[in-house]
Scaffold this motif. Structure first.
Motif, PDB file in Angstrom:
ATOM      1  N   THR A  79      -9.768  64.017  72.665  1.00 13.48           N
ATOM      2  CA  THR A  79     -10.472  62.811  72.266  1.00 13.48           C
ATOM      3  C   THR A  79     -10.230  62.521  70.799  1.00 13.48           C
ATOM      4  OG1 THR A  79     -12.456  64.108  71.826  1.00 13.48           O
ATOM      5  CG2 THR A  79     -12.240  63.129  74.020  1.00 13.48           C
ATOM      6  N   MET A  80     -10.427  61.249  70.418  1.00 15.70           N
ATOM      7  CA  MET A  80     -10.195  60.818  69.050  1.00 15.70           C
ATOM      8  C   MET A  80     -11.414  60.058  68.567  1.00 15.70           C
ATOM      9  SD  MET A  80      -6.297  59.407  69.580  1.00 15.70           S
ATOM     10  CE  MET A  80      -6.115  58.905  67.870  1.00 15.70           C
ATOM     11  N   SER A  81     -11.690  60.153  67.277  1.00 15.93           N
ATOM     12  CA  SER A  81     -12.779  59.391  66.690  1.00 15.93           C
ATOM     13  C   SER A  81     -12.356  57.929  66.537  1.00 15.93           C
ATOM     14  CB  SER A  81     -13.154  59.970  65.327  1.00 15.93           C
ATOM     15  OG  SER A  81     -12.068  59.806  64.419  1.00 15.93           O
ATOM     16  N   LEU A  82     -13.342  57.066  66.227  1.00 20.85           N
ATOM     17  CA  LEU A  82     -13.040  55.651  66.052  1.00 20.85           C
ATOM     18  C   LEU A  82     -12.055  55.443  64.915  1.00 20.85           C
ATOM     19  CD1 LEU A  82     -13.526  52.689  66.700  1.00 20.85           C
ATOM     20  CD2 LEU A  82     -15.535  52.755  65.190  1.00 20.85           C
ATOM     21  N   ARG A  83     -12.228  56.183  63.823  1.00 17.96           N
ATOM     22  CA  ARG A  83     -11.315  56.050  62.692  1.00 17.96           C
ATOM     23  C   ARG A  83      -9.894  56.461  63.081  1.00 17.96           C
ATOM     24  NH1 ARG A  83     -13.071  58.676  57.082  1.00 17.96           N
ATOM     25  NH2 ARG A  83     -14.635  57.019  57.356  1.00 17.96           N
ATOM     26  N   GLU A  84      -9.781  57.535  63.863  1.00 16.98           N
ATOM     27  CA  GLU A  84      -8.451  57.972  64.307  1.00 16.98           C
ATOM     28  C   GLU A  84      -7.820  56.949  65.237  1.00 16.98           C
ATOM     29  OE1 GLU A  84      -9.668  61.691  65.930  1.00 16.98           O
ATOM     30  OE2 GLU A  84      -8.923  62.838  64.224  1.00 16.98           O
ATOM     31  N   HIS A  85      -8.624  56.326  66.106  1.00 15.19           N
ATOM     32  CA  HIS A  85      -8.111  55.278  66.989  1.00 15.19           C
ATOM     33  C   HIS A  85      -7.576  54.095  66.174  1.00 15.19           C
ATOM     34  CE1 HIS A  85      -8.694  56.416  71.144  1.00 15.19           C
ATOM     35  NE2 HIS A  85      -9.892  56.887  70.871  1.00 15.19           N
ATOM     36  N   LEU A  86      -8.339  53.683  65.161  1.00 14.23           N
ATOM     37  CA  LEU A  86      -7.908  52.565  64.331  1.00 14.23           C
ATOM     38  C   LEU A  86      -6.653  52.915  63.541  1.00 14.23           C
ATOM     39  CD1 LEU A  86     -11.370  51.311  62.994  1.00 14.23           C
ATOM     40  CD2 LEU A  86      -9.953  50.300  64.789  1.00 14.23           C
ATOM     41  N   ARG A  87      -6.585  54.158  63.061  1.00 12.32           N
ATOM     42  CA  ARG A  87      -5.391  54.595  62.340  1.00 12.32           C
ATOM     43  C   ARG A  87      -4.175  54.614  63.262  1.00 12.32           C
ATOM     44  NH1 ARG A  87      -7.022  59.313  60.933  1.00 12.32           N
ATOM     45  NH2 ARG A  87      -8.135  58.591  59.067  1.00 12.32           N
ATOM     46  N   GLU A  88      -4.372  55.073  64.491  1.00 13.35           N
ATOM     47  CA  GLU A  88      -3.268  55.094  65.468  1.00 13.35           C
ATOM     48  C   GLU A  88      -2.842  53.678  65.844  1.00 13.35           C
ATOM     49  OE1 GLU A  88      -0.549  56.796  68.327  1.00 13.35           O
ATOM     50  OE2 GLU A  88      -1.530  57.490  66.491  1.00 13.35           O
ATOM     51  N   LEU A  89      -3.823  52.770  66.013  1.00 14.72           N
ATOM     52  CA  LEU A  89      -3.512  51.382  66.328  1.00 14.72           C
ATOM     53  C   LEU A  89      -2.711  50.740  65.207  1.00 14.72           C
ATOM     54  CD1 LEU A  89      -3.835  48.904  68.155  1.00 14.72           C
ATOM     55  CD2 LEU A  89      -6.015  48.446  66.997  1.00 14.72           C
ATOM     56  N   ARG A  90      -3.107  50.996  63.968  1.00 14.99           N
ATOM     57  CA  ARG A  90      -2.377  50.432  62.821  1.00 14.99           C
ATOM     58  C   ARG A  90      -0.943  50.950  62.774  1.00 14.99           C
ATOM     59  NH1 ARG A  90      -4.414  52.048  56.940  1.00 14.99           N
ATOM     60  NH2 ARG A  90      -3.598  54.032  57.736  1.00 14.99           N
ATOM     61  N   ARG A  91      -0.776  52.237  63.046  1.00 16.06           N
ATOM     62  CA  ARG A  91       0.572  52.818  63.019  1.00 16.06           C
ATOM     63  C   ARG A  91       1.455  52.202  64.100  1.00 16.06           C
ATOM     64  NH1 ARG A  91       3.592  57.281  64.893  1.00 16.06           N
ATOM     65  NH2 ARG A  91       2.018  57.797  66.468  1.00 16.06           N
ATOM     66  N   ARG A  92       0.903  52.055  65.296  1.00 19.20           N
ATOM     67  CA  ARG A  92       1.672  51.447  66.392  1.00 19.20           C
ATOM     68  C   ARG A  92       2.024  49.995  66.080  1.00 19.20           C
ATOM     69  NH1 ARG A  92       3.718  55.633  69.135  1.00 19.20           N
ATOM     70  NH2 ARG A  92       2.096  57.161  69.605  1.00 19.20           N
ATOM     71  N   PHE A  93       1.067  49.272  65.476  1.00 14.70           N
ATOM     72  CA  PHE A  93       1.306  47.868  65.143  1.00 14.70           C
ATOM     73  C   PHE A  93       2.406  47.739  64.088  1.00 14.70           C
ATOM     74  CE2 PHE A  93       0.449  44.149  62.483  1.00 14.70           C
ATOM     75  CZ  PHE A  93       0.498  43.138  63.440  1.00 14.70           C
TER      76      PHE A  93
END
Length: 276
Positions: free
Chosen positions: A23-37
């Motif tokens: 599982t990932m925290s909300l901050r990690e999800h947002l960081r991963e989304l930014r990297r993918r974008f």
């Protein structure tokens, strides 16, 4: 007594510990989304360079259905006319970006799935990889299908002109229509793959999807009628048939996935009761 030198490695080891469920925290999800974008945007920019190089060829290819209509049986004139100083540059940017989206489709489609895949179990990830491989040819097939029906759409719209009139079309209006048509058909072909992916995440069941089949078929029919607005009913069905088939295949795959998930959960419950 524990010294500071012994305490430091312990803290370092504690920081490296990972959640066994992934599982990932909300901050990690947002960081991963930014990297993918960022990766997807960089791929589109690099693909746009290809569009810049091929601009003249792409312009001629997409303008041909309009120019081919000129001087037909009714002698009507059809032209694509620039009416502003900055329009050629605007069209260059738009066409280059469109080519960039198409050329980079393997990259940004993968980034979408790569962002979804961490939420899947290990046994389900191999199926997601197969869907990634299916998304790219489906997206390109949708664009090809739109290009094949474009001449029929042009003939229908120009056929509505009153007698004695001509068409002098601004390129921004025409190419906006064409590019939106291409992207709509490409995305429509990929939607069944995304639907299966959402089902694999457990957000939507096959029964829920099946209950909305009437609305989906009606939406497909409307989209097909817009893409082939003429009286040629055959053209409409040529567009509608593959989209309907892909939707049916997506429902079938969702049912198979739900059945497999139910069996796995039943087996896990039995093992839990047996161990108790």
């Amino acid at each position: 007594m524990v010294t500071a030198a012994e305490e430091k490695p312990r803290k370092k080891k504690r920081r490296k510990r990972k959640d066994p469920e992934g599982t990932m925290s909300l901050r990690e999800h947002l960081r991963e989304l930014r990297r993918r974008f960022i990766i997807a945007a960089a791929a589109v920019v690099l693909g746009s360079v290809v569009g810049f190089v091929l601009y003249d060829e792409m312009f001629s290819l997409l303008a041909d259905p309009v120019l081919a209509y000129s001087g037909g049986e009714d002698g009507r004139m059809t032209e694509i006319a620039f009416n502003a100083v900055g329009q050629p540059l605007d069209m260059l940017i738009r066409m280059s970006l469109f080519v960039g989206v198409v050329v980079s489709s393997p990259v940004w489609l993968y980034q979408i799935w790569a962002f979804i895949m961490p939420g899947l179990k290990k046994t389900e990830k191999r199926y997601a990889i197969g869907f990634i491989a299916a998304s790219v040819p489906l997206f390109l097939s949708g664009i090809l299908l739109a290009y094949l029906v474009l001449p029929q759409a042009i003939r229908f719209f120009f056929g509505l002109n009153p007698e004695g009139t001509s068409n002098f079309i601004a390129p921004d209006i025409y190419f906006t229509f064409v590019l939106h048509l291409f992207l709509a058909c490409g995305i429509a072909m990929v939607l069944p793959v995304i639907l299966v992916g959402v089902n694999m995440m457990g957000l939507v069941s096959a029964q829920q999807i099946l209950r909305s089949w009437r609305w989906v078929v009606m939406l497909i029919a409307v989209m097909s009628a817009i893409a082939a607005p003429g009286g040629e009913i055959v053209t409409m069905f040529l567009i509608m048939a593959p989209l309907t088939v892909f939707f049916g295949v997506a429902i079938l795959l969702c049912f198979l996935n739900d059945r497999r998930r139910a069996k796995r959960e039943q087996r896990e419950r039995e093992e839990l009761l047996g161990s108790a």
